[in-house]
Each structure stands twice: as structure tokens, then as C-alpha cells.
Design a protein around this motif. Structure first.
Motif, PDB file in Angstrom:
ATOM      1  N   ALA A  42       0.872  -1.233   0.098  1.00 30.79           N
ATOM      2  CA  ALA A  42      -0.039  -0.221  -0.185  1.00 30.79           C
ATOM      3  C   ALA A  42       0.948   1.099  -0.043  1.00 30.79           C
ATOM      4  N   PRO A  43       0.596   2.389  -0.781  1.00 31.63           N
ATOM      5  CA  PRO A  43       1.172   3.414  -0.724  1.00 31.63           C
ATOM      6  C   PRO A  43       1.114   4.378   0.639  1.00 31.63           C
ATOM      7  N   ALA A  44       2.364   4.969   0.894  1.00 26.09           N
ATOM      8  CA  ALA A  44       2.534   5.587   2.104  1.00 26.09           C
ATOM      9  C   ALA A  44       1.046   6.591   2.433  1.00 26.09           C
ATOM     10  N   VAL A  45       0.523   6.724   3.556  1.00 24.51           N
ATOM     11  CA  VAL A  45      -0.634   7.460   3.934  1.00 24.51           C
ATOM     12  C   VAL A  45      -0.025   8.621   4.590  1.00 24.51           C
ATOM     13  N   TRP A  46       1.051   8.648   5.486  1.00 21.68           N
ATOM     14  CA  TRP A  46       1.854   9.863   5.951  1.00 21.68           C
ATOM     15  C   TRP A  46       3.156   9.340   5.982  1.00 21.68           C
ATOM     16  N   GLY A  47       4.227  10.031   5.856  1.00 24.95           N
ATOM     17  CA  GLY A  47       5.674   9.891   5.571  1.00 24.95           C
ATOM     18  C   GLY A  47       5.836   9.343   4.221  1.00 24.95           C
ATOM     19  N   SER A  48       7.113   8.623   4.306  1.00 19.68           N
ATOM     20  CA  SER A  48       7.727   8.419   2.727  1.00 19.68           C
ATOM     21  C   SER A  48       7.615   6.948   2.474  1.00 19.68           C
ATOM     22  N   LYS A  49       7.343   6.071   3.458  1.00 18.03           N
ATOM     23  CA  LYS A  49       7.603   4.789   3.155  1.00 18.03           C
ATOM     24  C   LYS A  49       6.033   4.136   3.184  1.00 18.03           C
ATOM     25  N   GLY A  50       5.678   3.352   2.082  1.00 17.69           N
ATOM     26  CA  GLY A  50       4.453   2.372   2.008  1.00 17.69           C
ATOM     27  C   GLY A  50       4.529   1.259   2.719  1.00 17.69           C
TER      28      GLY A  50
END
Length: 89
Positions: free
Chosen positions: A70-78
């Protein structure tokens, strides 16, 4: 209550509790959680239930425990997809 260390698969797990337990508690742990593990076990032991607690170390929660990407919601790492590796007991 003192911990025993037991190798499960390729992971050095900390085991607390009684061999004939009513409840099995599994906790995936990071290095930072191991420092407060004793106080957590003390709190659990205050119950009237017999338990066996296993602290299983993981290096990266994201990589080891995410069931799908899943893509990151917050921050940079999903979230990474979990790579299932069966454990031999």
C-alpha cells in the motif's frame, strides 16, 4: 518471572509463563519494546490466568507484518507485502 530464550525458526524468541497455560500471547516486537518487556509481563502476571507469552522479534514491522502493498498515507514509506515464511516447530 524470568525469560527463557528459544530459537523458533531463525528468530531468538523470549518466552515467559507456564508450560500448561490457558492462554498463549504472541507479540511481534522491535528492539525498542524489549526494554519495557519485563514491566509488561509483570502487569499480565497480575491476572489470575495462566499464560505463556512469546515475544517474537521482527526487524521491520512494515516488511514483516504487512499483508499487502500500500502507498504511504503519511511519511515516505508505504507498506510492503509480507513475505510468508513457514516456521518449523
Amino acid at each position: 518471572m524470568t525469560a527463557q530464550t528459544m530459537q523458533i525458526g531463525n528468530r531468538p524468541c523470549r518466552i515467559y509463563g507456564e508450560p500448561h497455560a490457558e492462554y498463549l500471547l504472541l507479540q511481534m516486537t522491535g528492539e525498542h519494546e524489549l526494554q519495557s518487556m519485563e514491566s509488561e509481563i509483570t502487569a499480565i502476571a497480575q491476572s489470575s490466568h495462566h499464560f505463556l507469552f512469546a515475544a517474537v522479534p521482527v526487524e521491520s514491522w512494515n516488511d514483516a507484518l504487512s499483508p499487502w502493498e500500500a502507498p504511504a498515507v503519511w511519511g515516505s514509506k508505504g507498506l510492503a507485502a509480507m513475505l510468508w515464511t513457514p516456521c518449523a516447530f
